[in-house]
Design a protein around this motif. Structure first.
Motif, PDB file in Angstrom:
ATOM      1  N   SER A  19       1.097  -1.419   0.168  1.00 21.50           N
ATOM      2  CA  SER A  19      -0.028   0.276  -0.068  1.00 21.50           C
ATOM      3  C   SER A  19       0.806   1.256  -0.042  1.00 21.50           C
ATOM      4  O   SER A  19       2.254   0.959   0.379  1.00 21.50           O
ATOM      5  CB  SER A  19      -1.294   0.262   1.096  1.00 21.50           C
ATOM      6  N   SER A  20       0.345   2.543   0.117  1.00 20.27           N
ATOM      7  CA  SER A  20       0.808   3.856  -0.084  1.00 20.27           C
ATOM      8  C   SER A  20       0.982   3.755   1.453  1.00 20.27           C
ATOM      9  O   SER A  20       0.703   3.273   2.696  1.00 20.27           O
ATOM     10  CB  SER A  20       0.436   4.912  -0.937  1.00 20.27           C
ATOM     11  N   PRO A  21       2.092   4.997   1.516  1.00 21.94           N
ATOM     12  CA  PRO A  21       2.734   4.798   2.471  1.00 21.94           C
ATOM     13  C   PRO A  21       1.831   6.112   3.157  1.00 21.94           C
ATOM     14  O   PRO A  21       1.894   5.920   4.444  1.00 21.94           O
ATOM     15  CB  PRO A  21       4.017   5.994   2.296  1.00 21.94           C
ATOM     16  N   ALA A  22       0.699   6.579   2.859  1.00 20.93           N
ATOM     17  CA  ALA A  22      -0.087   7.087   3.419  1.00 20.93           C
ATOM     18  C   ALA A  22      -0.822   6.487   4.169  1.00 20.93           C
ATOM     19  O   ALA A  22      -1.729   6.803   4.800  1.00 20.93           O
ATOM     20  CB  ALA A  22      -0.838   7.914   2.217  1.00 20.93           C
ATOM     21  N   ALA A  23      -1.173   5.104   3.940  1.00 16.35           N
ATOM     22  CA  ALA A  23      -2.223   4.201   4.080  1.00 16.35           C
ATOM     23  C   ALA A  23      -1.458   3.766   5.257  1.00 16.35           C
ATOM     24  O   ALA A  23      -1.961   3.073   6.754  1.00 16.35           O
ATOM     25  CB  ALA A  23      -2.098   3.007   3.905  1.00 16.35           C
ATOM     26  N   HIS A  24      -0.203   3.990   5.140  1.00 16.31           N
ATOM     27  CA  HIS A  24       0.748   3.087   6.923  1.00 16.31           C
ATOM     28  C   HIS A  24       0.489   4.635   8.168  1.00 16.31           C
ATOM     29  O   HIS A  24       0.906   4.584   9.011  1.00 16.31           O
ATOM     30  CB  HIS A  24       1.862   2.649   6.989  1.00 16.31           C
ATOM     31  N   SER A  25       0.491   5.586   7.322  1.00 18.11           N
ATOM     32  CA  SER A  25       0.303   7.103   8.610  1.00 18.11           C
ATOM     33  C   SER A  25      -1.085   7.200   9.040  1.00 18.11           C
ATOM     34  O   SER A  25      -0.931   7.702  10.161  1.00 18.11           O
ATOM     35  CB  SER A  25       0.411   8.520   7.584  1.00 18.11           C
ATOM     36  N   ALA A  26      -1.819   6.166   8.712  1.00 24.63           N
ATOM     37  CA  ALA A  26      -3.710   6.385   9.267  1.00 24.63           C
ATOM     38  C   ALA A  26      -3.840   6.537  10.297  1.00 24.63           C
ATOM     39  O   ALA A  26      -4.965   7.370  11.141  1.00 24.63           O
ATOM     40  CB  ALA A  26      -4.501   5.685   8.378  1.00 24.63           C
ATOM     41  N   ARG A  84     -17.089  -4.616  -0.712  1.00 24.53           N
ATOM     42  CA  ARG A  84     -17.957  -5.221  -1.599  1.00 24.53           C
ATOM     43  C   ARG A  84     -18.314  -4.901  -3.247  1.00 24.53           C
ATOM     44  O   ARG A  84     -17.454  -5.373  -3.675  1.00 24.53           O
ATOM     45  CB  ARG A  84     -19.009  -6.104  -0.786  1.00 24.53           C
ATOM     46  N   THR A  85     -18.810  -3.833  -3.158  1.00 23.37           N
ATOM     47  CA  THR A  85     -19.273  -3.198  -4.514  1.00 23.37           C
ATOM     48  C   THR A  85     -17.706  -3.227  -5.060  1.00 23.37           C
ATOM     49  O   THR A  85     -18.163  -2.938  -5.916  1.00 23.37           O
ATOM     50  CB  THR A  85     -20.254  -2.368  -3.977  1.00 23.37           C
ATOM     51  N   SER A  86     -16.935  -2.573  -4.599  1.00 24.19           N
ATOM     52  CA  SER A  86     -15.278  -1.934  -4.740  1.00 24.19           C
ATOM     53  C   SER A  86     -14.458  -3.425  -5.524  1.00 24.19           C
ATOM     54  O   SER A  86     -13.699  -2.411  -6.826  1.00 24.19           O
ATOM     55  CB  SER A  86     -14.386  -1.137  -4.769  1.00 24.19           C
ATOM     56  N   TRP A  87     -14.763  -4.503  -5.410  1.00 22.34           N
ATOM     57  CA  TRP A  87     -14.725  -5.565  -6.000  1.00 22.34           C
ATOM     58  C   TRP A  87     -15.241  -6.900  -5.866  1.00 22.34           C
ATOM     59  O   TRP A  87     -14.610  -7.484  -7.334  1.00 22.34           O
ATOM     60  CB  TRP A  87     -12.995  -5.900  -5.006  1.00 22.34           C
ATOM     61  N   LEU A 117      -7.592  -4.738  -0.792  1.00 25.47           N
ATOM     62  CA  LEU A 117      -7.790  -4.757   0.249  1.00 25.47           C
ATOM     63  C   LEU A 117      -6.662  -4.495   1.618  1.00 25.47           C
ATOM     64  O   LEU A 117      -8.045  -4.640   2.471  1.00 25.47           O
ATOM     65  CB  LEU A 117      -6.904  -6.599   0.061  1.00 25.47           C
ATOM     66  N   ARG A 118      -6.461  -3.625   1.248  1.00 24.85           N
ATOM     67  CA  ARG A 118      -6.019  -2.187   1.942  1.00 24.85           C
ATOM     68  C   ARG A 118      -7.059  -1.367   3.019  1.00 24.85           C
ATOM     69  O   ARG A 118      -7.549  -1.377   4.094  1.00 24.85           O
ATOM     70  CB  ARG A 118      -5.291  -1.282   1.412  1.00 24.85           C
ATOM     71  N   ASP A 119      -8.372  -1.351   2.213  1.00 26.53           N
ATOM     72  CA  ASP A 119      -9.550  -0.392   2.695  1.00 26.53           C
ATOM     73  C   ASP A 119      -9.352  -1.842   3.679  1.00 26.53           C
ATOM     74  O   ASP A 119     -10.397  -0.667   5.050  1.00 26.53           O
ATOM     75  CB  ASP A 119     -10.593  -0.403   1.852  1.00 26.53           C
TER      76      ASP A 119
END
Length: 145
Positions: free
Chosen positions: A21-28, A92-95, A132-134
């Motif tokens: 995932s992007s670095p921004a995801a780890h700063s959440a 779920r609708t996203s994938w 998956l990240r979400d």
């Protein structure tokens, strides 16, 4: 001096290897509480006020205070359940509409055609990675409760 050691520890985390995932995801987790909270701030504030009123009213009316606190908890659980159900539906609708992947080691479908997701890094694979990240972020927020 602490800054150089943080990226090294960060890059070897098991979670990063399993879900890129992007670095921004780890700063959440260090983001503002509005981002990391499952509750919208206004709904959380209203329930907090109602709970505080129940606690403040205990001396004058203990039973009514406990009943009021029970109502706050009941509403918080119902709201949280609704919010999580809606979040899962959105995820779920996203994938779900993306092409399904074949099972590794099994022969390709008749005609030898592989789905786009099996062909390599594509937009579908990126969409699945983001989904998956979400899922991971939502589950982690829930587990921090």
């Amino acid at each position: 001096m602490a800054e150089p050691s943080a990226p090294a520890a960060h890059s070897s985390s098991p979670a990063e290897h399993s879900v890129p995932s992007s670095p921004a995801a780890h700063s959440a987790p260090s983001a503002p509480s509005a981002v990391s909270s499952l509750y919208p701030p206004d709904a959380r504030d209203k329930l907090t006020l109602r709970l505080q009123n129940a606690v403040n009213g205990f001396v004058d009316s203990p039973r009514a205070a406990v009943e009021s606190a029970d109502g706050v908890l009941e509403e918080a659980i119902a709201d949280l359940t609704h919010m999580l159900t809606e979040r899962r539906r959105t995820l779920r609708t996203s994938w779900e509409a993306l092409p399904a992947e074949g099972v590794p080691g099994e022969p390709p479908p008749p005609g030898g055609a592989r789905t786009t997701a099996e062909a390599g890094p594509t937009g579908d694979t990126e969409q699945l990675r983001l989904a998956l990240r979400d899922y991971r972020e939502t589950a982690e927020r829930l587990l921090r409760l």
